[in-house]
Design an enzyme around this catalytic site. Structure first.
Site, PDB file in Angstrom:
ATOM      1  CD  GLU A 121      10.236   0.628  -5.694  1.00 34.49           C
ATOM      2  OE1 GLU A 121      10.043   1.852  -5.578  1.00 34.49           O
ATOM      3  OE2 GLU A 121       9.852   0.020  -6.694  1.00 34.49           O
ATOM      4  N   GLY A 122      10.433   0.454   0.429  1.00 34.58           N
ATOM      5  CA  GLY A 122      10.844   1.435   1.611  1.00 34.58           C
ATOM      6  C   GLY A 122       9.439   2.286   1.745  1.00 34.58           C
TER       7      GLY A 122
END
Length: 369
Positions: A320-321
């Site tokens: 998710e970064g």
């Protein structure tokens, strides 16, 4: 769609500017080499921005491409198939790790639904407007996308890269929100690196047990059989064993390079898209940084092939970064130091005593004369 056009459209960051940045670095107050990799980052940013001194990073953005992968039906993930929409909702509600960090760092966050397996009415229209389909196909037995869907997703990624460049975004933190995405990524990386499934099969962001690992390995093996015949056509490869999120990320990375927008890659999914993009245009990786080492063997394989060294190694596997966003302050620090450290004066501090002594000697000689 002719992907070969990217070869001519993408230029490397300005080598002359980078040399100017290196020369300026030699004149700064902090001794050369004392800042370690921050020096290298500052010079890279100067070349990307085409200016010396480098401009501080003031308008970063997190961009997350979201999608469900049909291969998750084989229980290859710790999360149930078709539940990436819940992860997106947690991001939007500010309850996920990446949302908390983005809020803390003051970085805007954008989520793009490419193939979530949920009713689009459950999410804001701004997020779902680029959706290609509801869930990607099972890559072990069928194509993840049709060729037309792959092109649509690829073009959506390009459009988002243009939107970010036009908005003045000066660096992008790129990540994914997916269930089954690491299986698709592992298949792409194994195909492009010519390795066996067992070499690239990891435990995923949420971690899986040994039985799930064996199912995942088998799914990648079956996907590889379908991927190898289309290795020469990168768009068809994304359609065969990628997914809408991966196709969009590939288009985003290539168009960001065209628009001279630096990108920080997160984990194995963004690394897989980067590897496909490198096959399309060999100069494109010069515009990217690897934010972190996620511990996934496929990511390590891809980054080695792209020749990118991760900035951080904190064992962050969440996806998710999150890991790439943790690296952003390091890049911002490099830009700030390169921009704001003063240059040494002509008379360096350690030379001053000798000069003073010379003046005293000269004065004494004058008195004797």
């Amino acid at each position: 769609m002719n992907l070969d056009d990217f070869v001519d459209l993408i230029e490397r960051p300005d080598g002359g500017v980078r040399r100017d940045a290196e020369e300026r670095r030699e004149r700064l107050a902090a001794p050369p080499g004392a800042l370690g990799r921050l020096d290298e980052l500052g010079e890279w940013l100067a070349a990307a921005q085409q200016r010396v001194p480098v401009k501080p990073i003031e308008r970063p953005r997190v961009v997350l491409f979201a999608g469900d992968h049909g291969v998750a039906e084989l229980d290859v993930s710790a999360r149930p198939a078709g539940t990436a929409g819940r992860l997106v909702r947690a991001v939007l509600d500010g309850e996920s790790a990446v949302a908390i960090l983005a809020r803390r760092y003051g970085v805007p966050l954008r989520v793009v639904d490419m193939s979530l397996d949920c009713d689009p009415d459950e999410l804001p229209k701004e997020i779902t407007r680029h959706r290609v389909r509801r869930g990607s196909g099972r890559l072990d037995v069928e194509d993840a996308l049709t060729l037309e869907e792959a092109e649509q997703a690829f073009r959506a990624g390009m459009a988002i890269a243009d939107e970010e460049a036009d908005a003045g975004t000066d660096i992008v933190v790129l990540g994914d929100v997916s269930v089954g995405g690491t299986t698709a990524a592992g298949t792409l990386i194994a195909a492009l690196c010519g390795t066996d499934a067992s070499v690239v099969t990891g435990r995923g962001g949420a971690g899986i047990d040994d039985l799930a690992w064996m199912r995942k390995c088998a799914a990648i093996r079956d996907g590889l059989r379908r991927a190898r015949p289309v290795l020469g056509d990168q768009l068809q490869l994304l359609a065969t064993c990628g997914g809408a999120d991966l196709a969009a990320m590939t288009g985003f990375l290539l168009q960001s390079a065209v628009r001279h927008t630096p990108v920080i890659l997160d984990g194995v999914v963004s690394a897989a898209a980067a590897l496909v993009a490198q096959r399309v245009a060999f100069r494109a990786p010069d515009w990217w940084l690897a934010g972190q080492n996620s511990g996934e063997p496929a990511q390590e394989k891809a980054l080695d092939r792209i020749a990118l060294t991760p900035l951080l190694d904190h064992g962050v596997t969440l996806g998710e970064g999150t890991g790439a966003l943790l690296a952003l302050p390091l890049v911002q620090a490099a830009a700030a130091l390169a921009a704001e450290l003063p240059e040494r004066t002509d008379a360096a501090p350690d030379e001053a005593p000798d000069e003073a002594a010379d003046e005293e000697t000269s004065s004494a000689t004058d008195d004797i004369t």
